[in-house]
Design an enzyme around this catalytic site. Structure first.
Site, PDB file in Angstrom:
ATOM      1  N   CYS A   1      18.037  27.251  90.840  1.00 34.16           N
ATOM      2  CA  CYS A   1      19.084  26.763  91.741  1.00 34.16           C
ATOM      3  C   CYS A   1      20.366  27.564  91.578  1.00 34.16           C
ATOM      4  O   CYS A   1      21.050  27.855  92.565  1.00 34.16           O
ATOM      5  CB  CYS A   1      19.337  25.278  91.505  1.00 34.16           C
TER       6      CYS A   1
ATOM      7  N   GLU B   1      20.514  21.079  94.826  1.00 40.61           N
ATOM      8  CA  GLU B   1      21.170  22.300  95.290  1.00 40.61           C
ATOM      9  C   GLU B   1      20.364  22.965  96.400  1.00 40.61           C
ATOM     10  O   GLU B   1      20.929  23.422  97.404  1.00 40.61           O
ATOM     11  CB  GLU B   1      21.354  23.285  94.126  1.00 40.61           C
TER      12      GLU B   1
ATOM     13  N   CYS C   1      19.629  24.244  87.456  1.00 36.60           N
ATOM     14  CA  CYS C   1      18.563  24.952  86.757  1.00 36.60           C
ATOM     15  C   CYS C   1      18.725  26.441  87.080  1.00 36.60           C
ATOM     16  O   CYS C   1      19.514  26.823  87.946  1.00 36.60           O
ATOM     17  CB  CYS C   1      17.187  24.427  87.181  1.00 36.60           C
TER      18      CYS C   1
ATOM     19  N   HIS D   1      15.179  20.451  94.366  1.00 30.89           N
ATOM     20  CA  HIS D   1      16.397  20.049  93.662  1.00 30.89           C
ATOM     21  C   HIS D   1      17.538  19.853  94.656  1.00 30.89           C
ATOM     22  O   HIS D   1      17.501  20.348  95.785  1.00 30.89           O
ATOM     23  CB  HIS D   1      16.775  21.097  92.622  1.00 30.89           C
TER      24      HIS D   1
END
Length: 166
Positions: A100, A71, A97, A69
């Protein structure tokens, strides 16, 4: 009109998201401290591995696991370059999420700014329990306003292999 700092950094996150390689979600993240960009990230495969747009998504429990992801990639980029992100703000196109959000908190992020949500995330719970503010702002304009015709010191480039007519 000149954008606020929050709008500016969210727009940079939007631009970072354009590098995303998973068709299920394009997300960008910009880590900022004292109005300086420390790191950026977007959804993408691990370095040297195939991208979803080339090899297809790798789905486990309705999530693509081929990509990191945004992040995580922003945190990893900062770590690879020896940049401390402790005390920074994360500007993210989407609600992080759960995983993250926990990584951002563990890395010392002190504020998260988003303009869209992510379904099924417990991020808000962990942020609230950690005392880290989550600011939901309107999505910035997707338009970049830059017109060479109105800047008297600028001149359009016209070369043998490139022309700029707009």
């Amino acid at each position: 009109m000149r954008p606020s700092w929050d709008e500016y950094f969210l727009k940079l996150a939007m631009i970072a998201s354009e590098r995303s390689t998973c068709p299920r979600m394009h997300c960008g993240c910009v880590l900022v401290k004292d109005k300086y960009v420390l790191s950026t990230g977007y959804n993408g495969s691990l370095p040297g591995l195939e991208h979803c747009e080339d090899a297809g998504c790798l789905i486990v429990d309705n999530h693509c696991v081929r990509t990191n992801h945004a992040e995580m990639n922003a945190i990893a980029q900062a770590a690879r370059h020896g940049i401390s992100i402790d005390g920074a703000t994360a500007y993210v196109t989407n609600m992080p999420c759960t995983t993250c959000a926990k990584a951002l908190l563990a890395a010392g992020i002190k504020r998260i700014v988003i303009f869209s949500d992510y379904r099924g995330s417990l991020a808000e719970k962990f942020l609230k329990e950690s005392g880290v503010p989550l600011d939901r702002l309107p999505m910035p304009s997707r338009e970049i306003i830059y017109d060479l015709d109105i800047y008297p010191s600028a001149k359009k480039f016209k070369g043998p292999d490139f022309t700029c007519d707009t």
